[in-house]
Motif scaffolding. Structure first.
Motif, short mmCIF file in Angstrom:
data_model
loop_
_atom_site.label_atom_id
_atom_site.label_comp_id
_atom_site.label_asym_id
_atom_site.label_seq_id
_atom_site.Cartn_x
_atom_site.Cartn_y
_atom_site.Cartn_z
N THR A 1 0.81 -1.22 0.00
CA THR A 1 0.00 0.00 0.00
C THR A 1 0.84 1.26 0.00
OG1 THR A 1 -0.19 -0.19 2.40
CG2 THR A 1 -1.99 -1.09 1.09
N SER A 2 2.08 1.18 0.43
CA SER A 2 2.93 2.37 0.41
C SER A 2 3.27 2.79 -1.02
CB SER A 2 4.21 2.12 1.21
OG SER A 2 4.90 1.00 0.72
N ASN A 3 3.08 1.89 -2.00
CA ASN A 3 3.31 2.22 -3.40
C ASN A 3 2.04 2.71 -4.11
OD1 ASN A 3 5.96 1.44 -3.18
ND2 ASN A 3 5.61 -0.60 -3.99
N ALA A 4 0.91 2.62 -3.45
CA ALA A 4 -0.36 3.01 -4.08
C ALA A 4 -0.54 4.52 -4.05
CB ALA A 4 -1.52 2.34 -3.37
N LYS A 5 -1.07 5.05 -5.14
CA LYS A 5 -1.37 6.48 -5.20
C LYS A 5 -2.70 6.78 -4.53
CE LYS A 5 1.28 8.09 -9.02
NZ LYS A 5 1.32 9.18 -9.95
N SER A 6 -3.69 5.93 -4.78
CA SER A 6 -5.01 6.10 -4.18
C SER A 6 -5.78 4.79 -4.27
CB SER A 6 -5.79 7.23 -4.86
OG SER A 6 -6.06 6.88 -6.21
N SER A 7 -6.89 4.75 -3.57
CA SER A 7 -7.75 3.57 -3.62
C SER A 7 -9.14 3.94 -3.16
CB SER A 7 -7.19 2.45 -2.73
OG SER A 7 -7.25 2.83 -1.38
N PHE A 8 -10.10 3.10 -3.50
CA PHE A 8 -11.44 3.23 -2.94
C PHE A 8 -12.07 1.85 -2.92
CE2 PHE A 8 -12.31 3.83 -7.45
CZ PHE A 8 -13.52 3.17 -7.65
N ILE A 9 -13.04 1.71 -2.05
CA ILE A 9 -13.71 0.43 -1.88
C ILE A 9 -15.21 0.63 -2.04
CG2 ILE A 9 -13.90 0.67 0.63
CD1 ILE A 9 -13.33 -2.39 0.79
N ARG A 10 -15.85 -0.37 -2.60
CA ARG A 10 -17.31 -0.31 -2.72
C ARG A 10 -17.90 -1.67 -2.40
NH1 ARG A 10 -19.85 -0.73 -8.61
NH2 ARG A 10 -18.57 -2.39 -9.44
N GLU A 11 -19.07 -1.62 -1.80
CA GLU A 11 -19.79 -2.85 -1.49
C GLU A 11 -20.56 -3.28 -2.72
OE1 GLU A 11 -23.10 -4.53 1.68
OE2 GLU A 11 -22.17 -2.59 2.03
N ILE A 12 -20.60 -4.58 -2.96
CA ILE A 12 -21.30 -5.09 -4.12
C ILE A 12 -22.29 -6.18 -3.71
CG2 ILE A 12 -19.40 -4.58 -5.70
CD1 ILE A 12 -18.88 -7.68 -5.74
N ASP A 13 -23.22 -6.44 -4.59
CA ASP A 13 -24.15 -7.56 -4.44
C ASP A 13 -23.73 -8.61 -5.45
OD1 ASP A 13 -26.27 -9.32 -4.26
OD2 ASP A 13 -27.80 -7.75 -4.29
N LEU A 14 -23.52 -9.83 -5.00
CA LEU A 14 -23.07 -10.88 -5.91
C LEU A 14 -24.05 -11.14 -7.04
CD1 LEU A 14 -21.42 -13.53 -3.55
CD2 LEU A 14 -20.33 -11.90 -5.08
N LYS A 15 -25.30 -10.80 -6.86
CA LYS A 15 -26.29 -10.97 -7.93
C LYS A 15 -25.98 -10.09 -9.14
CE LYS A 15 -29.91 -12.01 -4.62
NZ LYS A 15 -31.08 -11.49 -3.94
N ASP A 16 -25.34 -8.95 -8.88
CA ASP A 16 -24.98 -8.01 -9.95
C ASP A 16 -23.69 -8.40 -10.67
OD1 ASP A 16 -27.21 -6.50 -9.27
OD2 ASP A 16 -26.05 -5.22 -7.90
N PHE A 17 -22.96 -9.38 -10.13
CA PHE A 17 -21.70 -9.84 -10.70
C PHE A 17 -21.74 -11.35 -10.84
CE2 PHE A 17 -20.86 -5.79 -8.78
CZ PHE A 17 -19.96 -5.17 -9.64
N PRO A 18 -22.49 -11.86 -11.80
CA PRO A 18 -22.66 -13.32 -11.92
C PRO A 18 -21.37 -14.07 -12.25
CG PRO A 18 -23.66 -12.20 -13.79
CD PRO A 18 -23.24 -11.14 -12.82
#
Length: 89
Positions: A50-67
């Motif tokens: 993570t010290s090499n990362a410029k930025s990040s973000f996280i999002r919650e998903i529903d597995l139904k939307d990602f078959p």
């Protein structure tokens, strides 16, 4: 158990790296990611420097939307192997 996608940007010229995570809640995940934001975030599938990362973000998903994703594609954060550089001093 909730499912998340963590997007990590290492370079402006490349698309973000997607890491599939599972955890208790979005707040829990944000706290863990922030805790190890200047070191290494270890999961049961991959380690992210993570010290090499410029930025990040996280999002919650529903597995139904990602078959195309199954529960086996998601990793948990391994706090025993994760560290922040300030922990090493």
């Amino acid at each position: 158990m909730k499912y998340f996608i963590l997007y990590v940007f290492f370079n402006d010229d490349y698309p973000p790296t997607e890491i599939y995570l599972k955890g208790k809640s979005i707040k829990f995940m944000e706290e863990r990611i922030q805790r190890y934001s200047n070191g290494c975030l270890a999961t049961s599938k991959v380690n992210i420097v993570t010290s090499n990362a410029k930025s990040s973000f996280i999002r919650e998903i529903d597995l139904k939307d990602f078959p195309h994703l199954s529960k086996r594609d998601f990793a948990i954060i391994n706090e025993t192997s994760s560290y922040d550089l300030s922990d090493l001093v």
